[in-house]
Design an enzyme around this catalytic site. Structure first.
Site, PDB file in Angstrom:
ATOM      1  N   SER A 123       0.805  -1.223   0.000  1.00  0.00           N
ATOM      2  CA  SER A 123       0.000   0.000   0.000  1.00  0.00           C
ATOM      3  C   SER A 123       0.836   1.271   0.000  1.00  0.00           C
ATOM      4  CB  SER A 123      -0.953   0.009   1.208  1.00  0.00           C
ATOM      5  OG  SER A 123      -0.230   0.096   2.417  1.00  0.00           O
ATOM      6  N   LYS A 160       0.625   4.432   7.122  1.00  0.00           N
ATOM      7  CA  LYS A 160      -0.069   5.277   6.154  1.00  0.00           C
ATOM      8  C   LYS A 160       0.360   6.740   6.333  1.00  0.00           C
ATOM      9  CE  LYS A 160      -2.871   2.149   4.288  1.00  0.00           C
ATOM     10  NZ  LYS A 160      -2.123   0.983   4.798  1.00  0.00           N
TER      11      LYS A 160
END
EC number: 3.4.21.88
Length: 206
Positions: A123, A160
């Site tokens: 990701s 993230k």
């Protein structure tokens, strides 16, 4: 030095880190806040246990009356801990989460690294954080918009890019195949476990 429980080892490491960063030990209240205890009394009980095991001396009459013993300061430098699977509800640096230690100088990174986390998934591939890499992480509790963080959402730990808008936090992937994780702080639990400060290619340590 007698063996420590995972929680005792975590508190001892917190004391050492606080002294290294600020020049003085934490207060009972600071220990309680940073480790999620309900009161400073709970921290005091753990400190008494550490004193009995010869790790610290408790100096009465002052809130910062904690002194490391020579035995505790002479422990061998094992390097940075590599954190594996994180159990729900447990502190990320709990002893049972440490897979092994890597001989890496924390000062290689700015700010200095406190632990390593193995990257799972792709990701964050667009900024060079790849599957199997070791992410160097500096322990923090609050993040600024745009920072790459290790965040715990409910019981899941993820890496993230952080963005806060009002009472909501968006955790953005760096891969167009992934949608942002939206966290409503009014009814969801979010904690920041650390700031990404560097990447070590997994192949460098085979």
């Amino acid at each position: 030095m007698r063996p420590l429980t995972p929680r005792q080892a975590e508190i001892l490491e917190l004391i050492k880190r606080n002294i290294a960063d600020t020049g003085m030990p934490p207060t009972r209240a600071e220990i309680a806040r940073r480790l999620g205890f309900k009161s400073a009394n709970a921290a005091e009980e753990h400190l008494k246990a550490l004193a009995k095991k010869g790790c610290i001396e408790i100096m009465p009459g002052t809130s910062r009356g904690i002194k490391l013993t020579q035995e505790s300061t002479e422990e061998p430098d094992l390097g940075l801990p590599l954190i594996g699977q994180v159990a729900a509800g447990e502190p990320i640096l709990a002893q049972e989460h440490v897979e092994q230690h890597y001989k890496v100088d924390p000062a290689m990174f700015r700010p200095s690294a406190d632990f390593l986390l193995r990257v799972r998934g792709d990701s964050m591939k667009n900024i060079g954080i790849l599957e199997g890499d070791l992410l160097a992480v500096h322990k923090i509790e609050q993040a600024r918009n745009g920072q790459i963080v290790v965040a715990r959402v409910e019981d899941d730990v993820t890496v993230k890019r952080f963005e806060k808008k009002g009472n909501k936090v968006f955790l953005h992937a760096e891969n167009e195949d992934y949608s942002p994780i939206e966290v409503d702080l009014a009814n969801q639990s979010l904690s920041i476990e650390g700031l990404a400060v560097g990447v070590i290619r997994n192949g460098d340590w085979q």
